[in-house]
Design a protein around this motif. Structure first.
Motif, short mmCIF file in Angstrom:
data_model
loop_
_atom_site.label_atom_id
_atom_site.label_comp_id
_atom_site.label_asym_id
_atom_site.label_seq_id
_atom_site.Cartn_x
_atom_site.Cartn_y
_atom_site.Cartn_z
N LEU A 137 0.83 -1.21 0.00
CA LEU A 137 0.00 0.00 0.00
C LEU A 137 0.86 1.26 0.00
CD1 LEU A 137 -2.72 -0.89 2.67
CD2 LEU A 137 -2.83 -1.15 0.19
N PRO A 138 0.39 2.31 -0.68
CA PRO A 138 1.14 3.58 -0.65
C PRO A 138 1.07 4.19 0.74
CG PRO A 138 -0.96 3.85 -1.80
CD PRO A 138 -0.84 2.39 -1.47
N LEU A 139 2.21 4.63 1.26
CA LEU A 139 2.26 5.16 2.63
C LEU A 139 1.40 6.41 2.80
CD1 LEU A 139 6.04 4.66 3.47
CD2 LEU A 139 4.09 3.53 4.57
N ASN A 140 1.18 7.15 1.71
CA ASN A 140 0.40 8.38 1.87
C ASN A 140 -1.10 8.13 2.05
OD1 ASN A 140 -0.17 7.66 -0.73
ND2 ASN A 140 0.24 9.67 -1.64
N HIS A 141 -1.50 6.86 2.11
CA HIS A 141 -2.90 6.55 2.41
C HIS A 141 -3.06 5.79 3.73
CE1 HIS A 141 -5.51 7.82 -0.95
NE2 HIS A 141 -4.36 7.87 -1.59
N LEU A 142 -1.99 5.71 4.51
CA LEU A 142 -2.08 4.96 5.77
C LEU A 142 -2.21 5.88 6.98
CD1 LEU A 142 0.53 2.05 5.53
CD2 LEU A 142 -1.83 2.13 4.74
N LEU A 143 -3.02 5.43 7.94
CA LEU A 143 -3.09 6.07 9.25
C LEU A 143 -2.79 4.99 10.28
CD1 LEU A 143 -6.40 8.15 8.96
CD2 LEU A 143 -4.05 8.94 8.60
N ILE A 144 -2.24 5.39 11.43
CA ILE A 144 -2.03 4.41 12.49
C ILE A 144 -2.95 4.73 13.66
CG2 ILE A 144 0.26 3.68 11.79
CD1 ILE A 144 1.49 5.59 13.72
N GLU A 145 -3.52 3.66 14.21
CA GLU A 145 -4.55 3.80 15.23
C GLU A 145 -4.39 2.70 16.26
OE1 GLU A 145 -8.14 4.32 12.18
OE2 GLU A 145 -7.90 2.23 12.74
N THR A 146 -4.74 3.01 17.50
CA THR A 146 -4.69 1.94 18.52
C THR A 146 -6.04 1.23 18.68
OG1 THR A 146 -5.19 3.49 20.30
CG2 THR A 146 -2.84 3.00 19.86
N ASP A 147 -7.15 1.93 18.47
CA ASP A 147 -8.48 1.41 18.82
C ASP A 147 -8.54 1.11 20.32
OD1 ASP A 147 -11.12 0.91 18.20
OD2 ASP A 147 -10.80 -1.17 17.60
N SER A 148 -7.78 1.85 21.12
CA SER A 148 -7.80 1.67 22.58
C SER A 148 -9.23 1.71 23.10
CB SER A 148 -7.04 2.81 23.26
OG SER A 148 -5.73 2.89 22.79
N PRO A 149 -9.59 0.88 24.07
CA PRO A 149 -8.73 -0.03 24.86
C PRO A 149 -8.57 -1.41 24.24
CG PRO A 149 -10.94 -0.04 25.77
CD PRO A 149 -10.97 0.91 24.58
N PHE A 150 -8.98 -1.57 22.98
CA PHE A 150 -8.95 -2.90 22.34
C PHE A 150 -7.68 -3.07 21.51
CE2 PHE A 150 -13.21 -0.98 22.35
CZ PHE A 150 -13.79 -1.73 23.35
N LEU A 151 -7.51 -4.29 20.96
CA LEU A 151 -6.51 -4.60 19.93
C LEU A 151 -5.06 -4.21 20.28
CD1 LEU A 151 -8.44 -3.49 16.68
CD2 LEU A 151 -8.30 -5.79 17.66
N SER A 152 -4.64 -4.46 21.49
CA SER A 152 -3.27 -4.12 21.89
C SER A 152 -2.23 -4.75 20.98
CB SER A 152 -2.99 -4.59 23.31
OG SER A 152 -3.58 -3.72 24.22
N PRO A 153 -1.25 -3.96 20.54
CA PRO A 153 -0.19 -4.53 19.71
C PRO A 153 0.82 -5.31 20.55
CG PRO A 153 0.22 -2.19 20.11
CD PRO A 153 -1.10 -2.51 20.77
N VAL A 154 1.54 -6.23 19.92
CA VAL A 154 2.71 -6.84 20.53
C VAL A 154 3.68 -5.68 20.79
CG1 VAL A 154 4.68 -8.38 20.07
CG2 VAL A 154 2.37 -9.02 19.29
N PRO A 155 4.35 -5.53 21.93
CA PRO A 155 4.49 -6.49 23.03
C PRO A 155 3.50 -6.27 24.18
CG PRO A 155 6.05 -4.71 23.30
CD PRO A 155 5.23 -4.38 22.08
N GLN A 156 2.44 -5.53 23.95
CA GLN A 156 1.46 -5.27 25.01
C GLN A 156 0.22 -6.14 24.82
OE1 GLN A 156 2.29 -3.39 27.44
NE2 GLN A 156 4.07 -2.34 26.57
N ARG A 157 0.27 -7.04 23.87
CA ARG A 157 -0.89 -7.87 23.55
C ARG A 157 -1.46 -8.55 24.79
NH1 ARG A 157 -1.31 -12.51 18.78
NH2 ARG A 157 -3.58 -12.50 18.75
N GLY A 158 -2.80 -8.53 24.89
CA GLY A 158 -3.44 -9.16 26.03
C GLY A 158 -3.74 -8.17 27.15
N LYS A 159 -3.04 -7.03 27.12
CA LYS A 159 -3.30 -6.00 28.13
C LYS A 159 -4.24 -4.95 27.56
CE LYS A 159 1.41 -6.31 29.79
NZ LYS A 159 2.62 -5.56 29.55
N ARG A 160 -4.64 -4.02 28.39
CA ARG A 160 -5.45 -2.90 27.91
C ARG A 160 -4.59 -2.06 26.95
NH1 ARG A 160 -6.47 2.18 31.81
NH2 ARG A 160 -4.27 2.41 31.26
#
Ligand SMILES: [Zn+2]
Length: 276
Positions: free
Chosen positions: A213-236
């Motif tokens: 995908l072209p980088l100029n169309h990407l956004l980064i999001e946490t969706d907090s408090p859900f979907l924790s990324p590694v290395p916080q996976r499983g936590k809030r």
């Protein structure tokens, strides 16, 4: 490093004990802005309250598809009033969810509620934060088909009339579609939101899709408090962890995390009219 978390539900009760500390931690790791989307009238109001309290916080207001049943026509006026607030940057989160809602009648109702809110986005000229979830979390299917059918006439009209939403209609939040859908969405002008699952070991196909995908169309999001990324996976999850998503995209695209932070922050500023 300046990051933006374009999707965090900071009003959620999981933050009741330490909301202030959560926001400060995000600011400390370089999160410049956080967009908090509502899911009901009530949580939309709470998003605005947070945006009034913190300079770095912006709100989106809308009725989430799984809350569509709570939406009565009389709510439209109230939503418009809320959406006019100067710190409301978008209409959302709105969309279609056939994962949780399986009855055809209720799915039809979701489409109607979505249409009303697309209309509101047009009138107020605010981009859409779109939630799409397929039956069984499939990467293609009726949700994407119905969404594309529903949005196509709007996009056509916006493009013809040179409405700003014709160029920047919004973001497909936590996008998990297949490469064909990704290409289609980008061609239509949508940004795609990348969340924690990009860091999960088994999601090799998802990473492969993002690599193309072209980088100029990407956004980064946490969706907090859900979907924790590694290395916080499983936590809030919390907005400070958006840094782990930036790290992963940097790895996938062979860039530095600082470059990814800069690009995605600029993308968000462009989409949500934040200036710089
Ligand atoms: Zn959300």
């Amino acid at each position: 490093m300046q990051l933006t978390d374009t999707h965090c539900h900071l009003y959620w009760n999981k933050f009741d004990e330490d909301r202030e500390a959560v926001i400060q931690r995000a600011i400390e790791v370089g999160v410049k802005r956080m967009l908090v989307p509502g899911t009901t009238i009530e949580t939309s109001k709470q998003s605005i309250e947070l945006a009034e309290k913190y300079e770095q916080v912006y709100a989106a207001v809308g009725i989430h598809p799984t809350d569509a049943e709570t939406f009565a026509e009389k709510d439209v006026d109230q939503l418009y009033k809320l959406a006019e607030h100067e710190k409301v940057a978008a209409i959302g989160e709105v969309g279609l969810d056939y994962y949780w809602v399986k009855e055809p009648e209720k799915q039809k109702h979701q489409r109607n509620v979505l249409s009303s809110q697309v209309q509101m986005a047009e009138v107020l000229n605010k981009p859409l934060v779109i939630h799409l979830r397929e039956v069984n979390d499939a990467t293609e299917g009726p949700v994407f088909d119905d969404f594309l059918d529903l949005i196509a006439p709007w996009l056509e009209k916006w493009t013809q009339r040179k409405h700003p939403l014709g160029l920047l209609p919004g973001v497909l939040h936590s996008f998990n579609g297949d490469p064909t859908l990704a290409a289609k969405a980008i061609q239509l002008g949508f940004h795609l939101g990348v969340t924690g699952p990009v860091t999960y070991p088994k999601n090799e196909n998802h990473r492969e899709m993002i690599k193309n995908l072209p980088l100029n169309h990407l956004l980064i999001e946490t969706d907090s408090p859900f979907l924790s990324p590694v290395p916080q996976r499983g936590k809030r999850n919390e907005p400070a962890y958006v840094v782990h998503i930036a790290d992963k995209i940097a790895e996938i695209h062979s860039k530095s995390p600082a470059e990814i932070a800069e690009i995605t922050t600029a993308n968000a500023a462009r989409l949500f009219a934040w200036g710089d």
